[in-house]
Design a protein around this motif. Structure first.
Motif, mmCIF file in Angstrom:
data_model
loop_
_atom_site.group_PDB
_atom_site.id
_atom_site.type_symbol
_atom_site.label_atom_id
_atom_site.label_comp_id
_atom_site.label_asym_id
_atom_site.label_seq_id
_atom_site.Cartn_x
_atom_site.Cartn_y
_atom_site.Cartn_z
ATOM 1 N N LEU A 1 0.808 -1.218 0.000
ATOM 2 C CA LEU A 1 0.000 0.000 0.000
ATOM 3 C C LEU A 1 0.834 1.258 0.000
ATOM 4 O O LEU A 1 0.291 2.354 -0.010
ATOM 5 C CB LEU A 1 -0.910 0.009 1.243
ATOM 6 N N ASP A 2 2.162 1.127 0.082
ATOM 7 C CA ASP A 2 2.964 2.345 0.099
ATOM 8 C C ASP A 2 2.984 2.967 -1.278
ATOM 9 O O ASP A 2 2.851 2.305 -2.291
ATOM 10 C CB ASP A 2 4.394 2.055 0.567
ATOM 11 N N ASN A 3 3.173 4.274 -1.367
ATOM 12 C CA ASN A 3 3.045 5.021 -2.613
ATOM 13 C C ASN A 3 4.081 4.622 -3.650
ATOM 14 O O ASN A 3 3.812 4.604 -4.842
ATOM 15 C CB ASN A 3 3.159 6.524 -2.338
ATOM 16 N N ARG A 4 5.294 4.328 -3.224
ATOM 17 C CA ARG A 4 6.336 4.054 -4.195
ATOM 18 C C ARG A 4 6.099 2.748 -4.929
ATOM 19 O O ARG A 4 6.621 2.526 -6.010
ATOM 20 C CB ARG A 4 7.700 4.035 -3.494
ATOM 21 N N ALA A 5 5.319 1.840 -4.297
ATOM 22 C CA ALA A 5 4.981 0.592 -4.986
ATOM 23 C C ALA A 5 3.614 0.676 -5.637
ATOM 24 O O ALA A 5 3.067 -0.317 -6.075
ATOM 25 C CB ALA A 5 5.001 -0.576 -4.001
ATOM 26 N N GLY A 6 3.056 1.883 -5.693
ATOM 27 C CA GLY A 6 1.696 2.016 -6.183
ATOM 28 C C GLY A 6 1.603 2.478 -7.610
ATOM 29 O O GLY A 6 0.810 3.344 -7.926
ATOM 30 N N ALA A 7 2.454 1.969 -8.487
ATOM 31 C CA ALA A 7 2.407 2.370 -9.882
ATOM 32 C C ALA A 7 1.093 1.921 -10.510
ATOM 33 O O ALA A 7 0.532 0.891 -10.145
ATOM 34 C CB ALA A 7 3.585 1.748 -10.621
ATOM 35 N N PRO A 8 0.566 2.676 -11.470
ATOM 36 C CA PRO A 8 -0.682 2.285 -12.118
ATOM 37 C C PRO A 8 -0.562 0.929 -12.807
ATOM 38 O O PRO A 8 0.476 0.581 -13.361
ATOM 39 C CB PRO A 8 -0.906 3.412 -13.131
ATOM 40 N N ALA A 9 -1.647 0.143 -12.766
ATOM 41 C CA ALA A 9 -1.648 -1.188 -13.373
ATOM 42 C C ALA A 9 -3.050 -1.489 -13.883
ATOM 43 O O ALA A 9 -4.040 -0.994 -13.340
ATOM 44 C CB ALA A 9 -1.201 -2.243 -12.356
ATOM 45 N N PRO A 10 -3.180 -2.323 -14.963
ATOM 46 C CA PRO A 10 -4.517 -2.714 -15.456
ATOM 47 C C PRO A 10 -5.276 -3.497 -14.388
ATOM 48 O O PRO A 10 -4.697 -4.296 -13.651
ATOM 49 C CB PRO A 10 -4.181 -3.596 -16.663
ATOM 50 N N ILE A 11 -6.589 -3.282 -14.324
ATOM 51 C CA ILE A 11 -7.351 -3.893 -13.231
ATOM 52 C C ILE A 11 -8.545 -4.694 -13.709
ATOM 53 O O ILE A 11 -9.241 -5.310 -12.894
ATOM 54 C CB ILE A 11 -7.846 -2.813 -12.250
ATOM 55 N N SER A 12 -8.833 -4.716 -15.000
ATOM 56 C CA SER A 12 -10.074 -5.355 -15.467
ATOM 57 C C SER A 12 -10.108 -6.836 -15.100
ATOM 58 O O SER A 12 -11.120 -7.333 -14.582
ATOM 59 C CB SER A 12 -10.215 -5.168 -16.983
ATOM 60 N N ARG B 1 -8.379 -8.413 -12.796
ATOM 61 C CA ARG B 1 -8.383 -8.584 -11.343
ATOM 62 C C ARG B 1 -9.773 -8.339 -10.769
ATOM 63 O O ARG B 1 -10.259 -9.119 -9.933
ATOM 64 C CB ARG B 1 -7.368 -7.632 -10.716
ATOM 65 N N LEU B 2 -10.445 -7.279 -11.194
ATOM 66 C CA LEU B 2 -11.791 -7.003 -10.690
ATOM 67 C C LEU B 2 -12.786 -8.058 -11.154
ATOM 68 O O LEU B 2 -13.724 -8.400 -10.423
ATOM 69 C CB LEU B 2 -12.250 -5.608 -11.140
ATOM 70 N N GLU B 3 -12.596 -8.574 -12.348
ATOM 71 C CA GLU B 3 -13.483 -9.628 -12.849
ATOM 72 C C GLU B 3 -13.410 -10.857 -11.941
ATOM 73 O O GLU B 3 -14.441 -11.437 -11.558
ATOM 74 C CB GLU B 3 -13.099 -9.994 -14.278
ATOM 75 N N ALA B 4 -12.186 -11.253 -11.579
ATOM 76 C CA ALA B 4 -12.026 -12.407 -10.693
ATOM 77 C C ALA B 4 -12.597 -12.110 -9.311
ATOM 78 O O ALA B 4 -13.253 -12.973 -8.690
ATOM 79 C CB ALA B 4 -10.549 -12.778 -10.596
ATOM 80 N N PHE B 5 -12.404 -10.898 -8.834
ATOM 81 C CA PHE B 5 -12.890 -10.535 -7.502
ATOM 82 C C PHE B 5 -14.417 -10.535 -7.464
ATOM 83 O O PHE B 5 -15.037 -11.055 -6.529
ATOM 84 C CB PHE B 5 -12.333 -9.165 -7.108
ATOM 85 N N ARG C 1 -21.362 -5.962 -14.238
ATOM 86 C CA ARG C 1 -20.219 -5.054 -14.125
ATOM 87 C C ARG C 1 -19.875 -4.402 -15.458
ATOM 88 O O ARG C 1 -20.076 -4.998 -16.522
ATOM 89 C CB ARG C 1 -18.986 -5.740 -13.576
ATOM 90 N N GLN C 2 -19.395 -3.188 -15.336
ATOM 91 C CA GLN C 2 -18.952 -2.421 -16.495
ATOM 92 C C GLN C 2 -17.595 -1.816 -16.149
ATOM 93 O O GLN C 2 -17.505 -0.790 -15.478
ATOM 94 C CB GLN C 2 -19.970 -1.326 -16.845
ATOM 95 N N VAL C 3 -16.528 -2.480 -16.590
ATOM 96 C CA VAL C 3 -15.155 -2.074 -16.282
ATOM 97 C C VAL C 3 -14.400 -1.893 -17.593
ATOM 98 O O VAL C 3 -14.301 -2.853 -18.380
ATOM 99 C CB VAL C 3 -14.436 -3.116 -15.392
ATOM 100 N N VAL D 1 -6.793 0.302 -6.225
ATOM 101 C CA VAL D 1 -7.396 -1.000 -6.538
ATOM 102 C C VAL D 1 -7.717 -1.751 -5.248
ATOM 103 O O VAL D 1 -8.809 -2.320 -5.090
ATOM 104 C CB VAL D 1 -6.439 -1.834 -7.409
ATOM 105 N N HIS D 2 -6.766 -1.741 -4.336
ATOM 106 C CA HIS D 2 -6.958 -2.455 -3.074
ATOM 107 C C HIS D 2 -8.162 -1.885 -2.318
ATOM 108 O O HIS D 2 -9.017 -2.631 -1.816
ATOM 109 C CB HIS D 2 -5.687 -2.320 -2.235
ATOM 110 N N GLY D 3 -8.243 -0.547 -2.244
ATOM 111 C CA GLY D 3 -9.379 0.076 -1.564
ATOM 112 C C GLY D 3 -10.683 -0.155 -2.282
ATOM 113 O O GLY D 3 -11.738 -0.341 -1.651
#
Length: 522
Positions: free
Chosen positions: A380-391, A393-397, A411-413, A424-426
């Motif tokens: 969760l720290d900022n330096r490891a928080g680079a943007p990443a695709p999430i479609s 991951r959210l589909e599986a979740f 869902r509409q992602v 993403v985590h939040g």
């Protein structure tokens, strides 16, 4: 000066001069031997004027060679009381000059006396005026230094940017600027930050990427911005009188409305950038003060950055401690429960074995989530928080949520949507909490989740077909709900921590959550 005139009473003149010398030596000795000695400057100044006026009277009045010492009286008054002292002393000395002339006028040489008195009066007026201007500048510089000493200490952070409103307003007051623009970057964040102040109005922006030059000329010391040559070229003048044509390179400065002023570098261990101060009539003498102002702004930016790093470090340490507790406690307990469930699987009726298997899979999934948290897979720290695709991951979740709560989720992602990992985590926690609330409290059967990125924000809408919140109907924002103690508190709290806002609409047909989140964390 004029040739010496006959002395009307040489003994009186010598006696007065001797007494004046003794008086001056006494002041020097007393002020040096006794550090706390403070003689009244106004009384001493009056004595100086009285002695010199008496000497002029004893040495042929307005034609006296002691007139030369009037210049030192003017200079002394300027040092003590700046422009007020210079003007007041000039008026007094001109009056004394005319009084001594009138009292000593003789019938012979009257025309010469008139010419001389006019020349000497003009000399006093010009000299007094020059010293008054110098005194006014000196008083202004002293006032600016005092303002620098009274620099505001409040330092807060707003929307991931340091709240520089008081700092920039004070800098504008010190340097008499009507606009201040600060552009900087830091080694910890891949962005270029811009904060501008003008007439009690503050604008802040963040752009990227950082690392590009702001101007074509490297500014390593404060410089005067003489004029603007064209749309994107600034004419700079350093303290040695050298001129430079600096072309604006960064897009962050394209809207800079600077036609005259000062530009100064800001540089610390972690922060680098420029400060632009819009001043109508900039002068080279302003550069030292501009350097002090730029240093103070750089210090506050460095302080804000280090404060953020300190908070992040403390959060990381707390998270590591929590992870260790989860590993040693909860994870071991979940493992034991899984083993017991596996041992009981052969003892339950065949009709319940399918349910038992599903519970085992859910338990194994939660164990894996705890392991991911412990191992730091979802940092969760900022330096490891680079943007990443999430479609994906959210589909599986969301698919897991459908099985867990026996609910249908539409869902509409966007497929190419990329947001930072802390968001993403939040977002997963928010969607999971919303689904749990809808099923448990509203008996919902269907949910819809839609994500829409707009500019630098992510707009999330979660709608269910449950019975809604029984305690209120209608639409309310998070601040209103927080004040009344209503609404999904955990969702609102998590969204606020991520820099977002929540609006809740409730009716007997279900609940609608409108959530605004930043796409990235700084």
């Amino acid at each position: 000066m004029d040739p010496s005139q006959p002395v009307s009473d040489d003994r009186a003149v010598y006696a007065l001069l001797l007494a004046y010398v003794v008086f001056a030596i006494g002041l020097v000795v007393v002020s040096r031997r006794i550090e706390s000695a403070r003689y009244p400057a106004l009384i001493v100044h009056a004595i100086d004027i009285a002695v010199l006026a008496t000497l002029m009277q004893f040495t042929e009045g307005s034609t006296s060679p002691f007139f030369l010492f009037f210049t030192f009286l003017l200079f002394s008054s300027m040092l003590h009381w700046n422009w007020v002292g210079a003007l007041a002393t000039t008026a007094v000395l001109v009056g004394i000059l005319f009084v001594t002339w009138i009292s000593g006028v003789e019938s012979s040489g009257a025309d010469l006396e008139v010419q001389r008195i006019v020349i000497r009066a003009g000399y006093l007026l010009v000299t007094g005026g020059i010293l008054a201007v110098l005194g006014a500048q000196r008083e202004g510089q002293r006032r600016r230094v005092a303002d620098l000493a009274n620099w505001p200490l409040e330092m807060q952070t707003k929307d991931d940017l340091p709240a520089l409103e008081h700092t920039l307003a004070h800098a504008a007051h010190v340097l008499q600027a009507n606009e201040v623009v600060v552009v900087w970057s830091s080694e910890y964040e891949p962005y270029l930050f811009t904060v501008s102040w003008s007439e009690d109005h503050l604008n802040a922006a963040r752009s990227g990427p950082a690392g590009d030059a702001l101007l074509s000329v490297e500014v390593t010391r404060p410089m005067v911005v003489v004029e603007r040559a064209g749309e994107n070229v600034l004419v700079l003048l350093d303290e040695s009188g050298n001129r430079f044509n600096a072309r604006i390179e960064s897009q962050a400065l394209q809207g800079l409305r600077l036609h005259g002023g000062v530009v100064a570098p800001i540089a610390t261990r972690n922060v680098a950038g420029l400060v632009f101060l819009c001043i109508h009539h900039p002068v080279i003498e302003t550069l030292p003060l501009a350097a002090i102002v730029a240093t103070r702004i750089a210090t506050e930016l460095e302080h804000d950055l280090l404060q953020k790093r300190l908070v992040e470090t403390a959060a990381t340490q707390a998270r590591r401690s929590l992870a260790q507790d989860l590993h040693d406690g909860l994870l071991q307990n979940l493992t034991a429960i899984g083993l017991h469930m596996k041992a009981m699987e052969e003892q339950v009726p065949p009709g319940l074995r399918q349910v038992m298997s599903k519970l085992q899979r859910d338990l194994a999934a939660q164990q894996q989530n705890v392991r991911n948290f412990v191992s730091g897979a979802e940092r969760l720290d900022n330096r490891a928080g680079a943007p990443a695709p999430i479609s994906e991951r959210l589909e599986a979740f969301i698919s897991e949520l459908e099985q867990r709560w026996s609910v249908t989720v539409h869902r509409q992602v966007p497929q190419q949507l990329t947001i930072s990992r802390p968001i993403v985590h939040g977002l997963e926690f928010i969607i999971g909490e919303a689904a749990a609330n809808a099923v448990r409290h509203g008996a919902a059967k269907t949910l819809s989740v839609s994500l829409h990125p707009v500019a630098q924000r992510l707009y999330v809408e979660i709608v269910d077909d449950g019975s809604g919140f029984g305690v209120f109907q209608g639409t309310r924002d998070d601040s209103t709900l927080e004040a009344s103690g209503l609404g999904p508190r955990s969702i609102m709290r998590r969204a606020t921590n991520l820099g977002g806002r929540v609006t809740v609409s409730s009716s007997d047909r279900g609940v609608s959550l409108q959530i605004s989140l930043p796409l990235e964390t700084s």
